[in-house]
Design a protein around this motif. Structure first.
Motif, short mmCIF file in Angstrom:
data_model
loop_
_atom_site.label_atom_id
_atom_site.label_comp_id
_atom_site.label_asym_id
_atom_site.label_seq_id
_atom_site.Cartn_x
_atom_site.Cartn_y
_atom_site.Cartn_z
N GLN A 168 -0.15 1.68 3.44
CA GLN A 168 1.22 2.10 3.23
C GLN A 168 1.33 3.13 2.12
O GLN A 168 1.99 4.17 2.25
CB GLN A 168 2.05 0.87 2.88
CG GLN A 168 3.50 1.16 2.70
CD GLN A 168 4.31 0.39 3.72
OE1 GLN A 168 4.22 0.62 4.91
NE2 GLN A 168 5.08 -0.57 3.26
N SER A 169 0.63 2.86 1.00
CA SER A 169 0.73 3.76 -0.15
C SER A 169 0.09 5.10 0.16
O SER A 169 0.56 6.15 -0.26
CB SER A 169 0.09 3.11 -1.38
OG SER A 169 -1.30 3.03 -1.22
N ASP A 224 2.51 7.08 2.15
CA ASP A 224 3.58 7.60 1.29
C ASP A 224 3.09 8.81 0.51
O ASP A 224 3.83 9.77 0.29
CB ASP A 224 4.06 6.51 0.32
CG ASP A 224 4.98 5.51 1.00
OD1 ASP A 224 5.65 5.91 1.96
OD2 ASP A 224 5.01 4.34 0.57
N GLU A 238 4.99 9.40 10.30
CA GLU A 238 6.13 8.52 10.51
C GLU A 238 5.84 7.47 11.59
O GLU A 238 6.20 6.30 11.44
CB GLU A 238 7.36 9.37 10.87
CG GLU A 238 8.69 8.66 10.76
CD GLU A 238 9.04 8.16 9.36
OE1 GLU A 238 8.16 7.56 8.72
OE2 GLU A 238 10.18 8.34 8.93
N HIS A 249 3.69 4.94 10.06
CA HIS A 249 4.54 4.14 9.19
C HIS A 249 5.23 3.03 9.97
O HIS A 249 5.29 1.88 9.56
CB HIS A 249 5.62 5.04 8.58
CG HIS A 249 5.44 5.26 7.12
ND1 HIS A 249 4.96 4.30 6.27
CD2 HIS A 249 5.69 6.32 6.32
CE1 HIS A 249 4.91 4.77 5.04
NE2 HIS A 249 5.35 6.02 5.05
N LYS A 250 5.77 3.46 11.13
CA LYS A 250 6.54 2.52 11.94
C LYS A 250 5.67 1.37 12.41
O LYS A 250 6.04 0.20 12.31
CB LYS A 250 7.12 3.28 13.15
CG LYS A 250 8.62 3.11 13.28
CD LYS A 250 9.09 3.71 14.58
CE LYS A 250 9.75 5.05 14.38
NZ LYS A 250 10.17 5.67 15.63
N THR A 261 4.82 -0.89 9.56
CA THR A 261 5.92 -1.77 9.20
C THR A 261 5.93 -2.99 10.11
O THR A 261 6.13 -4.12 9.67
CB THR A 261 7.26 -1.03 9.34
OG1 THR A 261 7.15 0.20 8.64
CG2 THR A 261 8.40 -1.84 8.77
#
Lengths: 241, 347
Positions: free
Chosen positions: B160-161, B164, B181, B184-185, B188
Motif C-alpha cells: 500500500q505504501s 502511495d 489505482e 489500489h482497489k 483494498t
C-alpha cells in the motif's frame, strides 16, 4: 537495518523542522513512510528494534514517534511506558497490525495519542501526524493558515478572508486531508478510506467521493479562495500550494 | 475384564442348566406317580387300550410340562437379558451421551468413565484419541488462520505504501495512474477480506469474552444514523419499526458487527432509490429489501459462499453474522416472501 533519510538541508534553519522517529522493524515500510513524510517541514529518523529506539528516545526529543508494537527485542508498548515514565511529552502514534479494540484501548491507555492499524494509506498517516503535531505545538490556539484560508482545528471552523465557510463534517475531513498532504497526489481509494472509515468495507463504489470533493471545491471558490485543489489523471487529487 | 458376549452367554447357560436340572427330578417324580396310579387302577394287567391311554396321558403331561418350563425359561431369559443388558451397556450409553454433548468449538476434551469391559474400554480409548486429534487439528487450523491474516497485514501495508509513493513520482501517464489505482482497489479488497478473516479467527478463538446487556433498539438507531450519508447517496429510504426497549446479552463489538453487516447487506443488494425495512420486536430482528428472485440458500452463510463477480463484497459478511449468532445461540435465517429478501435473527 537502519536507513536514515537526509533529503533536505536548506530549510532546516527555517522555523520549526519537526522531528519524527519511525520505530518500525520492517525496513521497506519504514523507508516508504520516511520518503513520504520527509519534506521541508519534517525530518525522519529510524529505529528498527527496541534497543535502538530506546537509545534514541533517551537522547533526543521528537515531535512525533510512529511506533510499531511488535519489535525485535521488546514490545512497543513497553517503550511507550518507558517514555511516559520519563515524563516525556513526545507525541506517539501507534502503527500496528493489531487492530482489535482491546489493542487500541491498551495503546491509548498507555499514553499513545493515536492508533492507526496496518495497512494504512500514507496520506492518512500524514494527516494524523500533521494533526498530532499541531495539537502538541499549539495547545489552545490551533489555527492552520494558508494564504487567505484559516482552519480552526479546535472550533472546527473554516474561514476565507474572515468569512466563514460552512462545511459538512465529511468536507471538513477532506479539507484537512488535503491540507496535510499538500503537493502530494492522493488517490481515490485513499480518500474513500478516509471518508468512510469503518464503513469502507461495505461500499464498493467510489462515486460518492466526487460529490464531496466537488462540493468542497465549490464552497471554497465561492468564498473567494484560490483554486488550489487540482484534479489529476481524472480521479486523483492534489492540493497545490 | 471379560468379553461382552461371554458375559451374557455365561449367565444364559447357567440359567438354562439350572432350569433343566430342576426339571429332571420333577419329570421323574410326576411320571412315576402317574405310572403307579395306572398300575394300581388297572391291576397290572395292561390291555392294549390301556397302553394307548397311558401313552396319550404321558405325552399330554410331558407336553404340558415342557410348555410350562419353556415359558419359565423364556420369561427368565427375557427378564435376565433386560437386566443384564441394562447393566452391561451402561458404559456404552454413558460414552454416547458424553459424545452427544461434545462441541468442537469449545475444545474441551471428554473424560470417559472407566469400564472393565474390553470392547468399551477400547472404544473409549480410541474415541479419546480421535477427539484429541480433532481438537488439536481444529486449534491448529484456527491459530493458523489467525497468524496468517496477522502476518499478511505488514506486507499489505508495504505494498500500500509503495503504491502511495509511486503515485507521487513524476511524470506519470494517465495509463500508469490507472494501473496504480486498479492495484489500489484490489489491494483494498484484499485488506478487507483479511480484516474479516482476522475477525472470524478471533471469534473462533474466543477472544471476545465479555458479554454485557446491550440495548438493541439504541444500537440499531445509531447504526441507521451511521448509514445515513450512504443511504442519502443512493437515495434509499429506511422504514424502521423498532420496539423498545429490546436488550440482548452479548459482546458489544460483535453485536455491532452483526447489525452492521445485516444492514449493509440489505443496502448493498438494493437498487438505488429502493426502500429497506427494519423491524425489531422482543426476540426477533428482521431486515427486508426488495428482490426479484430468491437467493440460493445453500451456501449463503458460509465463508466465501456468496462470492461472485456481481457481488464484489468480501464474501465474509454473512459468515460473520452467522458466527456471532451461533456464538450466542441465536438463529439467523433467510427466506423470500412477496418479492422481498428477509433476513431474520431470533434471539
Amino acid at each position: 537495518m537502519r536507513v536514515v533519510f537526509r533529503m533536505f538541508s536548506k530549510s532546516l534553519c527555517s522555523f520549526g523542522v519537526m522531528k519524527i522517529l519511525i520505530v518500525e522493524d520492517e525496513p521497506d515500510l519504514a523507508a516508504s513512510i520516511g520518503a513520504y513524510l520527509s519534506d521541508e517541514h519534517y525530518r525522519c529518523e529510524f529505529a528498527a528494534d527496541y534497543a535502538t529506539a530506546l537509545e534514541k528516545i533517551d537522547l533526543y526529543a521528537y515531535d512525533c514517534i510512529l511506533l510499531d508494537l511488535m519489535l525485535p527485542g521488546g514490545s512497543g508498548l513497553k517503550l511507550l511506558e518507558e517514555l511516559r515514565a520519563q515524563q516525556k511529552q513526545d507525541g506517539v502514534i501507534i502503527i500496528s497490525a493489531k487492530d482489535a479494540i482491546e489493542d487500541k484501548v491498551a495503546g491509548l491507555q498507555t499514553g499513545a495519542d493515536d492508533y492507526l492499524a496496518k495497512p494504512f494509506h500514507l496520506p492518512e498517516l500524514a494527516a494524523r501526524v500533521h494533526s498530532l503535531i499541531r495539537r502538541k505545538q499549539f495547545g489552545t490556539t490551533n489555527v492552520i493558515e494558508q494564504n487567505e484560508l484559516k482552519i480552526d482545528l479546535l472550533a472546527k471552523t473554516v474561514t476565507v478572508e474572515d468569512r466563514e465557510v460552512v462545511l459538512t463534517k465529511k468536507e471538513y475531513d477532506l479539507l484537512l486531508l488535503f491540507v496535510s498532504n499538500r503537493n502530494k497526489v492522493i488517490s481515490k481509494s485513499a480518500i474513500a478510506e478516509q471518508l468512510s472509515g469503518d464503513m469502507a468495507d461495505m461500499f464498493d463504489s467510489y462515486d460518492f467521493i466526487y460529490a464531496h470533493v466537488k462540493n468542497l471545491k465549490r464552497k471554497l471558490q465561492e468564498a473567494g479562495y484560490g483554486n488550489y485543489l487540482k484534479t489529476l489523471y481524472g480521479t486523483g487529487y492534489k492540493w497545490v500550494i | 475384564m471379560s468379553k461382552l458376549q461371554n458375559r451374557s452367554l455365561k449367565r444364559f447357560v447357567q440359567y438354562a442348566a439350572l432350569v433343566l436340572g430342576c426339571s429332571i427330578p420333577v419329570y421323574y417324580f410326576i411320571l412315576s406317580q402317574l405310572w403307579q396310579y395306572e398300575l394300581n387302577e388297572h391291576n397290572i394287567v395292561l390291555t392294549a387300550k390301556a397302553v394307548r391311554e397311558d401313552s396319550f396321558l404321558i405325552i399330554g403331561a410331558v407336553t404340558g410340562l415342557t410348555v410350562l418350563f419353556f415359558g419359565l425359561l423364556l420369561a427368565g431369559l427375557v427378564l435376565l437379558n433386560r437386566r443384564l443388558g441394562r447393566k452391561l451397556w451402561t458404559p456404552f450409553y454413558d460414552s454416547l451421551s458424553r459424545i452427544r454433548t461434545f462441541d468442537l468449538q469449545q475444545h474441551k476434551q471428554i473424560r470417559f468413565a472407566d469400564t472393565d469391559i474390553d470392547e468399551f474400554a477400547e472404544l473409549n480409548t480410541n474415541l479419546d484419541k480421535l477427539i484429541g486429534s480433532a481438537i488439536s487439528a481444529y486449534t491448529q487450523q484456527k491459530e493458523f488462520a489467525d497468524n496468517a491474516s496477522h502476518e499478511l497485514q505488514t506486507p499489505l501495508a508495504i505494498v500500500q505504501s509503495k503504491l502511495d509513493l509511486l503515485l507521487q513520482s513524476r511524470p506519470l501517464t494517465q495509463e500508469q495512474y490507472d494501473l496504480i489505482e486498479d492495484a489500489h482497489k484490489a489491494l483494498t479488497r484484499v485488506g478487507r477480506i483479511n480484516k474479516n478473516l482476522l475477525l472470524l479467527a478471533r471469534i473462533d478463538n474466543n477472544r471476545y469474552g465479555e458479554a454485557t446487556s446491550i440495548a438493541l433498539t439504541t444500537l440499531l438507531q445509531t447504526t441507521l444514523e451511521d448509514f445515513e450519508p450512504f443511504l442519502k447517496e443512493r437515495q434509499m429510504a429506511v422504514g424502521a419499526k423498532l420496539d423498545e426497549p429490546v436488550t440482548v446479552q452479548g459482546n458489544r463489538e460483535l453485536v455491532t458487527i452483526l447489525v452492521h453487516n445485516l444492514l449493509s447487506n440489505a443496502i448493498r443488494h438494493s437498487a438505488a432509490g429502493a426502500a429497506i425495512f427494519v423491524q425489531l420486536s422482543p426476540g426477533l430482528l428482521e431486515f427486508r429489501n426488495a428482490g426479484r428472485v430468491p437467493l440460493h440458500t445453500g451456501r449463503l452463510f458460509q465463508r466465501f459462499g456468496t462470492v461472485s463477480s456481481e457481488t464484489p463484497g468480501t464474501g465474509l459478511g454473512l459468515a460473520l453474522v452467522k458466527q456471532v449468532a451461533d456464538r450466542y445461540g441465536w438463529t439467523v435465517a433467510y427466506h423470500f416472501e412477496n418479492g422481498q429478501h428477509i433476513f431474520s435473527l431470533r434471539f
